[in-house]
Design a protein around this motif. Structure first.
Motif, PDB file in Angstrom:
ATOM      1  N   LEU A 213       0.821  -1.217   0.000  1.00 28.04           N
ATOM      2  CA  LEU A 213       0.000   0.000   0.000  1.00 28.04           C
ATOM      3  C   LEU A 213       0.850   1.260   0.000  1.00 28.04           C
ATOM      4  N   GLN A 214       2.093   1.177   0.448  1.00 31.30           N
ATOM      5  CA  GLN A 214       2.938   2.361   0.573  1.00 31.30           C
ATOM      6  C   GLN A 214       3.319   2.981  -0.768  1.00 31.30           C
ATOM      7  N   TRP A 215       3.278   2.193  -1.839  1.00 32.11           N
ATOM      8  CA  TRP A 215       3.893   2.656  -3.087  1.00 32.11           C
ATOM      9  C   TRP A 215       3.130   3.799  -3.749  1.00 32.11           C
ATOM     10  N   GLN A 216       1.795   3.782  -3.721  1.00 31.22           N
ATOM     11  CA  GLN A 216       1.045   4.880  -4.346  1.00 31.22           C
ATOM     12  C   GLN A 216       1.350   6.209  -3.638  1.00 31.22           C
ATOM     13  N   MET A 217       1.557   6.165  -2.357  1.00 26.44           N
ATOM     14  CA  MET A 217       1.950   7.364  -1.613  1.00 26.44           C
ATOM     15  C   MET A 217       3.384   7.765  -1.945  1.00 26.44           C
ATOM     16  N   GLN A 218       4.282   6.784  -1.998  1.00 31.73           N
ATOM     17  CA  GLN A 218       5.700   7.053  -2.265  1.00 31.73           C
ATOM     18  C   GLN A 218       5.905   7.814  -3.570  1.00 31.73           C
ATOM     19  N   VAL A 219       5.220   7.380  -4.612  1.00 32.56           N
ATOM     20  CA  VAL A 219       5.398   7.993  -5.936  1.00 32.56           C
ATOM     21  C   VAL A 219       5.061   9.482  -5.907  1.00 32.56           C
ATOM     22  N   GLN A 220       4.138   9.867  -5.054  1.00 31.71           N
ATOM     23  CA  GLN A 220       3.700  11.262  -4.996  1.00 31.71           C
ATOM     24  C   GLN A 220       4.639  12.167  -4.204  1.00 31.71           C
ATOM     25  N   LEU A 221       5.630  11.599  -3.536  1.00 35.63           N
ATOM     26  CA  LEU A 221       6.532  12.390  -2.703  1.00 35.63           C
ATOM     27  C   LEU A 221       7.883  12.654  -3.368  1.00 35.63           C
ATOM     28  N   THR A 222       7.969  12.412  -4.655  1.00 35.97           N
ATOM     29  CA  THR A 222       9.257  12.517  -5.346  1.00 35.97           C
ATOM     30  C   THR A 222       9.661  13.945  -5.678  1.00 35.97           C
ATOM     31  N   ASP A 223       8.758  14.907  -5.529  1.00 36.58           N
ATOM     32  CA  ASP A 223       9.127  16.301  -5.790  1.00 36.58           C
ATOM     33  C   ASP A 223       9.751  16.977  -4.580  1.00 36.58           C
ATOM     34  N   ALA A 247      -0.920  13.619  -0.530  1.00 30.09           N
ATOM     35  CA  ALA A 247      -0.608  12.353  -1.205  1.00 30.09           C
ATOM     36  C   ALA A 247      -1.507  11.231  -0.715  1.00 30.09           C
ATOM     37  N   VAL A 248      -1.722  11.173   0.600  1.00 28.81           N
ATOM     38  CA  VAL A 248      -2.586  10.141   1.163  1.00 28.81           C
ATOM     39  C   VAL A 248      -4.025  10.357   0.717  1.00 28.81           C
ATOM     40  N   THR A 249      -4.459  11.605   0.738  1.00 23.88           N
ATOM     41  CA  THR A 249      -5.828  11.934   0.325  1.00 23.88           C
ATOM     42  C   THR A 249      -6.066  11.601  -1.142  1.00 23.88           C
TER      43      THR A 249
END
Length: 443
Positions: A213-223, A247-249
């Motif tokens: 489940l962590q990966w969809q959040m991880q991708v959004q934190l790359t900026d 990101a979570v929302t």
């Protein structure tokens, strides 16, 4: 890639010495001639008759070093005994070390969030001047280093996080390579195309196993830039930052809430994700290289190439993410026996020099050394990941001094027990707790 940091906090507070817990890298940096800080040259094939080394591995990696061990024993006369530590590996290793048990060599995740748990400055040989260091690729060189000193040999490439897709599903949806997403927003848009034009779920999510489940959040934190991560690591930034909550929302509302995951996403499993993608029941799975390992265990390279593809994506571009795990790094311990310490260094030199091409061929894995070609016959997905690695972003396990169990709190969210803000707060609370137990400055 399960995280067990709450247990590690307990171990650090109650089992290890007060000095070690207050400074995860406390201890004397010197170890005489066995420390590579001396610059002593290692002959990878020198005779070691009668020398016995012990190597700890996780249960799922006990056979990973088999080829190199066999070759090393034949070349040198040494014996290398592998000992599988029961799961959970990251929890049980510090417990055994705290009891006074210590191997000569060990697989261990070479990230800034996990390497400190074995107190590298106190327990490990430094490997800065080993001849194989300069042979590593740039991303691999960045791993295994704490406070400017190298404590881990990098024997495999870090896992790559990206999107595995079913080629038949994409064809049915009319999706061609020129339409592959160059941002997370475009990835969600692509998901809607799959959902609207096929009978497959856009994504497969594994709420039953939780850790993916962590990966969809991880991708959004790359900026987030280096300053943001530096701020987090010194308690000037928080996981409750609006960018994390957003990101979570977004994951909750725009992917799960928009019906882009399969119906049973709350109970979906990691193995189920591979079957669903293979069968075309799902169009995409966002996961790391262990997902591909599942495919390679069941299907030939030709079969995978016909059916499955892979592409990288980050929050605002088409860059992949790399994720260190315990199969990437091997550490060598200060045992007090100089002969065995030098033999451990020799084993690492043999692994990453004399035997390396044979090792990656036997394992069917990409090379961590640009001068050594990857073996023939790797799936196209593997080659795509290798191509994406040099420019990849690190996941937060490679950037944060503590890697909190984000997947557990995201699981609470998908089960209706937490809001996105409560998820972020739970992540922050655990992060601060572990950082304080480690006496990280600022906490």
């Amino acid at each position: 890639m399960k995280r067990v940091l709450p247990a590690l906090v307990l171990i650090c507070v109650t089992a290890l010495t007060a000095t070690a817990c207050s400074d995860p890298t406390a201890g004397d940096g010197g170890s005489g001639g066995a420390d590579s800080g001396s610059g002593a040259r290692v002959d990878p094939t020198a005779r070691l008759d009668g020398v016995k080394l012990t190597m700890w591995t996780a249960q799922n990696t006990v056979n990973a070093p088999r080829q190199v061990i066999d070759a090393f024993e034949k070349a040198t006369g040494a014996t290398v005994d592998t000992q599988a530590i029961p799961d959970l590996y990251e929890q049980n290793v510090p417990t055994k070390l705290a009891s006074g048990d210590k191997p000569d060599l060990m697989f261990w995740q070479p990230s800034i969030s996990t390497l400190p748990f074995v107190q590298p400055r106190q327990n490990l040989l430094t490997l800065d001047k080993e001849p194989w260091v300069d042979k590593l690729g740039d991303t691999e060189k960045s791993l295994g280093v704490i406070d400017g000193k190298r404590y881990a040999a990098i024997v495999t490439s870090p896992a790559m996080l990206g999107v595995y897709y079913n080629k038949d599903v994409f064809r049915k949806a009319g999706i061609t390579e020129d339409r592959f997403p160059r941002s997370y927003a475009e990835l969600l848009k692509l998901g809607h195309t799959v959902k609207d034009r096929t009978d497959a779920a856009a994504f497969y999510e594994s709420g039953g196993d939780k850790w993916p489940l962590q990966w969809q959040m991880q991708v959004q934190l790359t900026d987030l830039d280096r300053q943001w991560w530096d701020g987090l690591n010194t308690n000037r930034r928080k996981w409750t930052d609006p960018v994390v909550v957003k990101a979570v929302t977004t994951y909750k509302d725009q992917l799960l809430g928009a019906g882009l995951a399969q119906k049973n996403y709350r109970t979906g499993t990691f193995t189920g994700s591979a079957d669903a993608l293979w069968n075309g029941d799902a169009g995409m799975v966002l996961n790391v290289t262990s997902f591909q390992t599942q495919l390679q265990a069941k299907h030939s390279t030709a079969e995978i190439d016909r059916r499955i593809g892979w592409f990288p994506v980050s929050n605002s571009d088409a860059t992949g993410l790399y994720s260190p795990d315990q199969t990437n790094g091997v550490v060598a311990f200060r045992t007090g026996d100089e002969k065995r310490q030098n033999a451990a260094r020799q084993f690492l030199a043999f692994w990453l020099d004399t035997d390396y091409a044979d090792y990656i061929k036997a394992m069917r894995i990409p090379s961590v050394q640009p001068a050594v070609d990857s073996p023939d016959g790797l799936p196209e997905t593997s080659l795509a990941q290798l191509k994406a690695l040099p420019t990849a972003n690190g996941v937060f396990q490679a950037k944060a001094v503590v890697a909190p169990d984000t997947h557990l709190y995201l699981a609470d969210m998908i089960y209706g027990k937490k809001t996105p803000l409560q998820v972020a707060q739970a992540i922050q609370d655990q992060f601060a707790q572990v950082a304080k137990a480690q006496a990280v400055p600022g906490f």
